[in-house]
Scaffold this motif. Structure first.
Motif, PDB file in Angstrom:
ATOM      1  N   HIS A  29       0.830  -1.210   0.000  1.00 53.56           N
ATOM      2  CA  HIS A  29       0.000   0.000   0.000  1.00 53.56           C
ATOM      3  C   HIS A  29       0.861   1.256   0.000  1.00 53.56           C
ATOM      4  N   ASP A  30       1.911   1.266   0.853  1.00 52.65           N
ATOM      5  CA  ASP A  30       2.802   2.426   0.871  1.00 52.65           C
ATOM      6  C   ASP A  30       3.524   2.582  -0.466  1.00 52.65           C
ATOM      7  N   ARG A  31       3.877   1.458  -1.071  1.00 54.47           N
ATOM      8  CA  ARG A  31       4.512   1.514  -2.392  1.00 54.47           C
ATOM      9  C   ARG A  31       3.595   2.185  -3.406  1.00 54.47           C
ATOM     10  N   GLY A  32       2.288   1.868  -3.352  1.00 55.48           N
ATOM     11  CA  GLY A  32       1.341   2.510  -4.265  1.00 55.48           C
ATOM     12  C   GLY A  32       1.306   4.013  -4.089  1.00 55.48           C
ATOM     13  N   GLY A  33       1.317   4.473  -2.821  1.00 55.73           N
ATOM     14  CA  GLY A  33       1.303   5.903  -2.574  1.00 55.73           C
ATOM     15  C   GLY A  33       2.553   6.606  -3.070  1.00 55.73           C
ATOM     16  N   LEU A  34       3.714   5.978  -2.895  1.00 55.69           N
ATOM     17  CA  LEU A  34       4.963   6.576  -3.356  1.00 55.69           C
ATOM     18  C   LEU A  34       5.027   6.618  -4.885  1.00 55.69           C
ATOM     19  N   LEU A  38       5.179   9.844  -7.582  1.00 55.60           N
ATOM     20  CA  LEU A  38       6.107   9.928  -8.710  1.00 55.60           C
ATOM     21  C   LEU A  38       5.394   9.957 -10.058  1.00 55.60           C
ATOM     22  N   GLU A  39       4.049   9.942 -10.027  1.00 55.71           N
ATOM     23  CA  GLU A  39       3.208   9.942 -11.231  1.00 55.71           C
ATOM     24  C   GLU A  39       3.449   8.713 -12.100  1.00 55.71           C
ATOM     25  N   ARG A  40       3.835   7.624 -11.445  1.00 57.91           N
ATOM     26  CA  ARG A  40       3.973   6.329 -12.146  1.00 57.91           C
ATOM     27  C   ARG A  40       2.645   5.582 -11.978  1.00 57.91           C
ATOM     28  N   TRP A  41       1.633   6.080 -12.717  1.00 55.68           N
ATOM     29  CA  TRP A  41       0.268   5.617 -12.486  1.00 55.68           C
ATOM     30  C   TRP A  41       0.085   4.108 -12.684  1.00 55.68           C
ATOM     31  N   PRO A  42       0.550   3.505 -13.773  1.00 58.69           N
ATOM     32  CA  PRO A  42       0.319   2.053 -13.930  1.00 58.69           C
ATOM     33  C   PRO A  42       0.952   1.225 -12.811  1.00 58.69           C
ATOM     34  N   ASP A  43       2.149   1.636 -12.371  1.00 59.72           N
ATOM     35  CA  ASP A  43       2.801   0.893 -11.294  1.00 59.72           C
ATOM     36  C   ASP A  43       2.052   1.074  -9.977  1.00 59.72           C
ATOM     37  N   LEU A  45      -1.128   1.638  -9.704  1.00 64.27           N
ATOM     38  CA  LEU A  45      -2.344   0.843  -9.831  1.00 64.27           C
ATOM     39  C   LEU A  45      -2.066  -0.628  -9.507  1.00 64.27           C
ATOM     40  N   ALA A  46      -0.972  -1.144 -10.031  1.00 64.71           N
ATOM     41  CA  ALA A  46      -0.630  -2.551  -9.782  1.00 64.71           C
ATOM     42  C   ALA A  46      -0.406  -2.809  -8.295  1.00 64.71           C
ATOM     43  N   SER A  47       0.177  -1.832  -7.590  1.00 62.09           N
ATOM     44  CA  SER A  47       0.398  -2.001  -6.150  1.00 62.09           C
ATOM     45  C   SER A  47      -0.914  -2.081  -5.391  1.00 62.09           C
ATOM     46  N   TYR A  48      -1.822  -1.150  -5.693  1.00 64.18           N
ATOM     47  CA  TYR A  48      -3.107  -1.156  -4.986  1.00 64.18           C
ATOM     48  C   TYR A  48      -3.905  -2.416  -5.327  1.00 64.18           C
ATOM     49  N   GLU A  49      -3.830  -2.854  -6.561  1.00 63.70           N
ATOM     50  CA  GLU A  49      -4.553  -4.072  -6.935  1.00 63.70           C
ATOM     51  C   GLU A  49      -3.953  -5.296  -6.245  1.00 63.70           C
ATOM     52  N   ARG A  50      -2.658  -5.255  -5.965  1.00 60.86           N
ATOM     53  CA  ARG A  50      -2.042  -6.349  -5.210  1.00 60.86           C
ATOM     54  C   ARG A  50      -2.578  -6.377  -3.778  1.00 60.86           C
ATOM     55  N   HIS A  62      -9.120   0.240  -2.277  1.00 63.79           N
ATOM     56  CA  HIS A  62     -10.128   0.455  -3.326  1.00 63.79           C
ATOM     57  C   HIS A  62     -10.220   1.939  -3.673  1.00 63.79           C
ATOM     58  N   ASP A  63     -10.242   2.778  -2.648  1.00 65.35           N
ATOM     59  CA  ASP A  63     -10.352   4.220  -2.878  1.00 65.35           C
ATOM     60  C   ASP A  63      -9.114   4.762  -3.591  1.00 65.35           C
ATOM     61  N   ASN A  64      -7.934   4.351  -3.128  1.00 66.03           N
ATOM     62  CA  ASN A  64      -6.708   4.819  -3.772  1.00 66.03           C
ATOM     63  C   ASN A  64      -6.591   4.292  -5.200  1.00 66.03           C
ATOM     64  N   ARG A  65      -7.074   3.081  -5.423  1.00 63.78           N
ATOM     65  CA  ARG A  65      -7.115   2.561  -6.795  1.00 63.78           C
ATOM     66  C   ARG A  65      -7.981   3.464  -7.661  1.00 63.78           C
ATOM     67  N   GLY A  66      -9.123   3.918  -7.116  1.00 67.44           N
ATOM     68  CA  GLY A  66      -9.976   4.820  -7.864  1.00 67.44           C
ATOM     69  C   GLY A  66      -9.280   6.124  -8.215  1.00 67.44           C
ATOM     70  N   LEU A  67      -8.494   6.651  -7.281  1.00 66.45           N
ATOM     71  CA  LEU A  67      -7.775   7.890  -7.556  1.00 66.45           C
ATOM     72  C   LEU A  67      -6.766   7.707  -8.685  1.00 66.45           C
ATOM     73  N   VAL A  68      -6.055   6.591  -8.687  1.00 67.34           N
ATOM     74  CA  VAL A  68      -5.105   6.313  -9.770  1.00 67.34           C
ATOM     75  C   VAL A  68      -5.844   6.172 -11.098  1.00 67.34           C
ATOM     76  N   LEU A  69      -6.974   5.488 -11.088  1.00 67.79           N
ATOM     77  CA  LEU A  69      -7.747   5.321 -12.316  1.00 67.79           C
ATOM     78  C   LEU A  69      -8.198   6.667 -12.869  1.00 67.79           C
ATOM     79  N   GLN A  70      -8.506   7.612 -11.991  1.00 64.29           N
ATOM     80  CA  GLN A  70      -8.842   8.957 -12.468  1.00 64.29           C
ATOM     81  C   GLN A  70      -7.654   9.586 -13.176  1.00 64.29           C
ATOM     82  N   ARG A  71      -6.470   9.422 -12.601  1.00 64.85           N
ATOM     83  CA  ARG A  71      -5.283   9.983 -13.253  1.00 64.85           C
ATOM     84  C   ARG A  71      -5.033   9.329 -14.611  1.00 64.85           C
ATOM     85  N   LEU A  72      -5.429   8.092 -14.745  1.00 69.36           N
ATOM     86  CA  LEU A  72      -5.275   7.382 -16.020  1.00 69.36           C
ATOM     87  C   LEU A  72      -6.409   7.692 -16.994  1.00 69.36           C
TER      88      LEU A  72
END
Length: 547
Positions: A29-34, A38-43, A45-50, A62-72
């Protein structure tokens, strides 16, 4: 630099923890936030999905995944992700706030506002929730409420650059351009190179006539965020306003490419290839016009250009306009907006046609009339005009819920100098918004109102078009009525705000779009009195020339 180094160090620590324990939820989860930082959206997303795969019960991933999906740009998927977070924790305030932002992308402004309001109730006084609700107030045209929320957010968090930028947006929409620019300056002080603030400041500077400074801001916004669709569109509009159609169309093309990619990410494209100028011989072309009735009337002139290329044309839109458009001499099929289109070779928005054909100011087809009125309706409404009078049809207001209408509509009382002229008979062409002003006219001012049957049916503008055939002149604000009069080849005088839309260009008294149109511009911002003094004087000279 120090922040980037710190993020890199923390990311390395997360990676090490995951190598040690691949099921470490916190590390993933922390990896997803970092990675998000860094604006590495696909990576990210993969962290949150893990994390979700390891424990789907947790609301935060789930919520943070949604935020990344918005950026994508995957806003439909983002809504589902925020739904999942809220289902797991119905009091998860930030999830409501984030879902509100995703709902806006589909024009669901009431739903977005409800979510933002729920976020404020769950997180009272929290700046990010107040900022979100301010955005949704702005979407709904409730600008005073938007300003209040943004000011409260900034008071609680003076370094909140996004809220300061949004406050500037709301002030711009209220016409307070200098105060808006001060907000954008502050947002840029806090966040140098902030693309949204640069683009927004450019728009406010343009309204103040600072065109070179506005262009510099749009350039800087695009340099800071290549592919920034809104900034490209705004810069394109400024080029077009200045008469540089080649540069304007290039920027519009860039903005459309970015928006097309976004639409595809949201599943909004129906699978019909977009026409980009390919040969059209024996091809079926689906046209639409998303920007309102006025644009549809203006750009209808390009139908024969496409048919000359061999295209079979279908127009999809609001059925209310179909009957009027059928009065043109060109064979076109019509498809209601709510029907699913199938079997077309290409689709294209009507306003894109001159861009795709590479047309400059001197290339615009200006043969009028290209629309006509029903003779029976002409006879029905001709009795409103007096043979010995100068019969002038007037329209003063557009749709106030559209931001583009800001500054364009005119108080009906401003027409008084025209009404006071001997022998002038004013006849209202106004429908809907603004008609209530007929009940509070200045003393002595008279405006004839057609009876309630006038354009009361399902088809728009048929009676207006008919009445225009008997009028000597139409005087109007920048609304669809101006385009209708021009398309019918009727004499029309257009009253323009000081900094008009691009199509009316700068300083010209005529229009390359409509040979029977004259333009009357505000001599200074907000000065309708100067406009109608000029209109009165010109009408007096015109009346003399007709005798």
């Amino acid at each position: 630099m120090n922040q980037a180094h710190d993020i890199a160090q923390r990311l390395a620590q997360c990676e090490a923890a995951i190598r040690h324990d691949p099921r470490d939820l916190v590390a993933w989860h922390d990896r997803g936030g970092l990675l998000f930082a860094l604006e590495r959206w696909p990576d990210a997303l993969a962290s949150y999905e893990r994390v979700i795969a390891l424990d789907p019960r947790l609301p935060e991933p789930h919520d943070n995944r949604g935020l990344v999906l918005q950026r994508l740009g995957r806003h439909a998927d983002a809504i589902q992700a925020h739904d999942a977070a809220i289902a797991r924790n119905p009091r998860f305030g930030i999830a409501y706030v984030r879902r509100a932002m995703a709902l806006r992308e589909f024009g669901r402004f009431e739903d977005a506002h409800a979510d933002a309001g729920r976020g404020v109730s769950l997180m009272p006084g929290v700046p990010i929730a107040l900022n979100a609700r301010g955005i949704t107030w702005n979407d709904l045209g409730r600008l005073d409420e938007a300003v209040a929320d943004f000011r409260q957010a900034v008071a609680a968090a003076p370094q909140f650059a996004e809220a300061i930028n949004n406050l500037g947006n709301a002030l711009h929409d209220l016409g307070s351009f200098e105060e808006a620019i001060a907000c954008f300056d502050e947002a840029l002080r806090l966040r140098p190179g902030y693309p949204d603030a640069l683009s927004n400041r450019g728009l406010s500077r343009q309204e103040l006539g600072q065109l070179d400074a506005a262009m510099a801001d749009f350039d800087a916004a695009l340099a800071a965020r290549p592919g920034f669709a809104e900034a490209a569109k705004r810069r394109g509009a400024l080029h077009l306003l200045r008469g540089d159609y080649a540069a304007g169309w290039r920027d519009y093309e860039a903005s459309l490419q970015a928006l097309d990619a976004r639409q595809r990410a949201n599943g909004a494209v129906n699978g019909i290839p977009q026409w980009r100028g390919e040969p059209l011989a024996c091809k079926s072309l689906l046209l639409s016009e998303p920007n309102g009735f006025g644009d549809a009337l203006q750009y209808w002139r390009f139908i024969p250009c496409l048919q000359a290329m061999g295209a079979e044309i279908t127009f999809q839109g609001r059925p209310a306009l179909f009957e009027l458009l059928r009065s043109s001499p060109w064979p076109v099929r019509f498809l209601p907006a709510d029907e699913e289109p199938h079997g077309f070779d290409f689709h294209c928005q009507l306003w894109s046609v001159p861009r795709l054909l590479g047309m400059g100011v001197g290339d615009i087809p200006a043969d009028v009339p290209y629309l006509s009125a029903d003779p029976a309706r002409v006879a029905r409404w001709a009795g409103l005009c007096e043979p010995v009078a100068l019969n002038v049809g007037i329209c003063w207001q557009g749709r106030p819920e559209r931001k583009i209408d800001a500054g364009r509509s005119i108080p009906l009382a401003a027409f008084a100098p025209l009404a006071d002229m001997p022998g002038v008979r004013l006849i209202s062409l106004q429908r809907g918004h603004g008609i209530e002003q007929l009940r509070s006219l200045p003393a002595g001012m008279q405006v004839l109102e057609p009876d309630p049957r006038f354009d009361a049916g399902a088809h728009a503008f048929l009676d207006t078009a008919a009445l225009m055939q008997s009028l000597d002149l139409v005087v109007t604000s920048d609304t669809a009525v101006a385009h209708l009069a021009g398309a019918l080849g009727r004499p029309v005088w257009l009253a323009l705000k000081w900094m008009p839309e691009w199509r009316w260009m700068l300083k010209r008294m005529d229009s390359p779009w409509y040979p029977t149109m004259r333009l009357f511009r505000q001599p200074s911002r907000g000065d309708w009195g100067g406009v109608f003094t000029a209109i009165r004087d010109e009408a007096a000279a015109w009346a003399v020339s007709r005798t």
